[in-house]
Motif scaffolding. Structure first.
Motif, PDB file in Angstrom:
ATOM      1  N   PRO A 310     -14.304  -6.873 -19.634  1.00 26.04           N
ATOM      2  CA  PRO A 310     -15.280  -5.789 -19.819  1.00 26.04           C
ATOM      3  C   PRO A 310     -15.384  -4.935 -18.560  1.00 26.04           C
ATOM      4  O   PRO A 310     -15.426  -5.458 -17.445  1.00 26.04           O
ATOM      5  N   HIS A 311     -15.392  -3.632 -18.755  1.00 23.89           N
ATOM      6  CA  HIS A 311     -15.562  -2.722 -17.628  1.00 23.89           C
ATOM      7  C   HIS A 311     -17.053  -2.606 -17.334  1.00 23.89           C
ATOM      8  O   HIS A 311     -17.829  -2.201 -18.204  1.00 23.89           O
ATOM      9  N   PRO A 312     -17.483  -2.938 -16.126  1.00 28.35           N
ATOM     10  CA  PRO A 312     -18.931  -3.011 -15.878  1.00 28.35           C
ATOM     11  C   PRO A 312     -19.665  -1.682 -15.969  1.00 28.35           C
ATOM     12  O   PRO A 312     -20.877  -1.655 -16.191  1.00 28.35           O
ATOM     13  N   THR A 313     -18.929  -0.557 -15.790  1.00 27.34           N
ATOM     14  CA  THR A 313     -19.612   0.743 -15.827  1.00 27.34           C
ATOM     15  C   THR A 313     -19.236   1.576 -17.042  1.00 27.34           C
ATOM     16  O   THR A 313     -19.644   2.733 -17.143  1.00 27.34           O
ATOM     17  N   ALA A 314     -18.432   0.988 -17.948  1.00 22.93           N
ATOM     18  CA  ALA A 314     -17.997   1.764 -19.120  1.00 22.93           C
ATOM     19  C   ALA A 314     -19.171   1.992 -20.071  1.00 22.93           C
ATOM     20  O   ALA A 314     -19.994   1.096 -20.305  1.00 22.93           O
TER      21      ALA A 314
END
Length: 642
Positions: A310-314
């Motif tokens: 998971p991309h933390p800032t997406a």
């Protein structure tokens, strides 16, 4: 002298070549343990009193050093780097550091293979390449060597092939931590190790050999080793700083300019590219005195997938679901849509998720389109087998040239006759080779376009595709007989592409509309004119088929055709009004009111449709290439996200 390692019934043996005979060292002796001052003496002993003598032609050669202590691949030819940068859209200008220090990376010594071994494509790669290089092998240990000393530490030279998965390499380069799986698959050494006294050198001291690279007997490139910008002596000296080099360590020269496929790639003229290596291709690399390696490329198994982290800032994106209604379940697989007629559906109809069809007659069948990659097409053909076993495929119709309808043709039976409109065949000849589509998955095209393309194209496997061209073409209309059934083909383009064929099965009341019809997802005008697409919709309605299978989206009827026609009328109205106000096409596209069409999948395609309309209104509008159009679509989509 020329030294080899070869396979025998008792394991690998090493020896020295005299004419076409190998004079073997005693069993268990390896070249690595002989490297250094004792190598020549050992060779002379073997020539005088060999442990065995075998014909070179009767043995399978291994790499001269089958398991080197290490393999460093250097980048001694700066023109190769310049050519590679140009191939991927750069200027070819190198950073100043390239001129200050010689570059190298560590390759995998456990995947070294021999000069005639098959080489397996790196799993997951569609851009498999070779690189013709020369390798120097360290003969005696040394540390902190001067270039002059380094020269004396070279035991000999051999051909080297750095097998490269360019798409994996391009993706991994974005991590900026060096080479990984793009260079991990295989390195070839051979056929023999040649001592320096046997080789020609230029007046300045560099190795002076003519080399040549071929694929399937056709020349790819040729060049000379004395064009090196950094010498072997210099890179070995650099590598020895603070490091004790060991006998048997291998230093590759880097690619002789022009002697790989990458340097011949031009995204400005992709149709001119011969394509990347595929299963069955034969690669031959030669250098005077050093001999030839000749290897066959083989397909690999698919890699085990890994889930992305998971991309933390997406930002959370809206679900990509086709909400159009349908009388039939809109699920993946085969659905009967008429008497002896089936549709193969791929929800949800976005990029690459296209539909196909099957029409069965008495002992024969016709396929409407293939799919975007070989795994999808193979799955579809397997799903149709209960029908095609009784009614073998005799015909296949390609509705248009886009890869999501043509890429699977090589999996069709040889006896199946492929039919397409002349314009479709023409575009198939001139379009980007199928595997270059992998660029959409791996290239770094900026923070907006890169994730947009990877989301839409990341699920496909573009490896191993060999585009199969039509066997028969027609102009506007063609009626064919399939097992006693009449099937009508009508080219209603240009619209989506230069030629757009629909397939009408009158006795079943079924129409396969190809990409003249998108249901619940947005159509895109690559060719136009838009008026031609509107006329095509009217023609399709006039055929009176109660069941209509679109190129993308769920099965529909005449109301679905009307919806597409009305969408284009709406786009024309919006674009014309914006043009009248003096807006440029980008202002018009980004300010468009899509009304009831705003929830269709891939609504951002309106950018291309408005662009095409502006070109129709004012043909002198500046031409915008496809990459730029995709960039604008990605930006349009980004702005519309919550």
């Amino acid at each position: 002298m020329r030294f080899v390692t070869y396979a025998s019934t008792d394991g690998d043996r090493a020896g020295v070549i005299d004419d076409d005979l190998i004079h073997a060292f005693p069993q268990g002796t390896t070249l690595v343990e002989l490297l250094g001052p004792a190598l020549r003496e050992a060779g002379e002993r073997a020539l005088a009193d060999p442990a065995e003598v075998v014909a070179l032609a009767d043995v399978m050669l291994r790499a001269p050093i089958p398991r080197p202590p290490s393999v460093r691949d250097c980048l001694c030819f700066l023109d190769h780097m310049r050519g590679g940068l140009k191939a991927i859209g750069g200027t070819g200008e190198l950073e100043p550091t390239w001129y200050q220090i010689p570059a190298f990376y560590f390759a995998n010594p456990t995947t070294v293979i021999g000069p005639h071994d098959d080489v397996t494509i790196s799993p997951g790669s569609a851009w498999f390449d070779f690189e013709l290089e020369i390798a120097a092998v360290i003969g005696t240990a040394g540390r902190d060597l001067t270039p002059e000393q380094a020269e004396d530490h070279i035991a000999g030279y051999t051909l080297f092939c750095d097998w490269s998965a360019r798409d994996l390499q391009g993706l991994e380069s974005q991590l900026k931590i060096g080479q990984a799986k793009g260079k991990d698959g295989a390195s070839t050494l051979g056929p023999w190790l040649v001592t320096p006294d046997e080789l020609p050198f230029a007046p300045g001291g560099g190795l002076a050999l003519q080399v040549r690279a071929e694929v399937n007997g056709e020349m790819v490139g040729e060049g000379r080793t004395d064009a090196m910008d950094w010498s072997f002596a210099e890179v070995i000296s650099y590598a020895s700083r603070g490091v004790e080099l060991q006998p048997g360590e291998v230093f590759g020269s880097g690619t002789v300019p022009g002697c790989c496929l990458l340097e011949h790639l031009d995204f400005g003229d992709p149709a001119a590219f011969r394509g990347w290596l595929k299963d069955g291709d034969v690669v031959s690399l030669r250098a005077e005195v050093l001999g030839e390696v000749r290897q066959t490329v083989r397909a690999s198994t698919a890699p085990h997938p890994l889930a992305a982290r998971p991309h933390p800032t997406a930002k959370t994106r809206r679900p990509r679901v086709n909400t159009a209604t349908s009388a039939l379940p809109y699920t993946k697989g085969l659905h009967q849509v008429g008497d002896g007629v089936w549709a193969w559906l791929l929800p949800h109809g976005e990029y690459g998720m296209s539909n196909a069809g099957l029409v069965a007659g008495d002992g024969a069948a016709l396929l409407v389109d293939t799919l975007f990659d070989l795994p999808l097409t193979a799955e579809m053909l397997a799903g149709m087998r209960s029908i095609t076993d009784r009614h073998p495929l005799s015909h296949a119709v390609l509705t248009h040239s886009n890869g999501d309808h043509t890429h699977g043709g090589q999996l069709l039976p040889d006896a199946a006759r492929i039919i397409a409109a002349k314009g479709t065949a023409g575009e198939m000849h001139s379009e980007m080779p199928p595997e270059l589509t992998a660029a959409l998955q791996v290239m770094d095209l900026g923070p907006t376009l890169t994730p947009y393309l990877r989301e839409r194209f990341g699920a496909f496997d573009f490896g191993g595709i060999r585009l199969r061209m039509p066997d028969q073409t027609f102009d506007r209309r063609l009626t064919i007989e399939v097992g006693g059934r009449e099937v009508r083909l009508l080219n209603l383009g240009p619209a989506h592409t230069e030629a757009d064929t629909v397939v009408h099965v009158p006795d079943a009341g079924v129409l396969f509309a190809g990409d003249l019809l998108f249901i619940g997802c947005t159509p895109i005008v690559w060719s136009g004119p838009i008026a031609g697409w509107i006329d095509a919709c009217d023609t399709m309605i006039g055929l009176g088929a109660p069941t209509v299978v679109p190129g993308h989206g769920p099965v529909t009827d005449a109301d679905g055709i009307r919806a597409v026609r009305d969408y284009f009328r709406h786009v024309v109205e919006q674009a014309d009004a914006a043009f009248a106000k003096g807006h440029d096409f980008q202002e018009a596209a980004f300010g468009v009111d899509l009304a009831e069409y705003a929830d269709w999948l891939d609504a951002e395609r309106v950018v291309v449709n408005v662009y095409q309309r502006y070109r129709e209104i004012h043909p002198d509008q500046p031409v915008v290439d496809k990459v730029a159009l995709f960039g604008l679509m990605a930006e349009w989509d980004r702005r519309r996200q919550p």
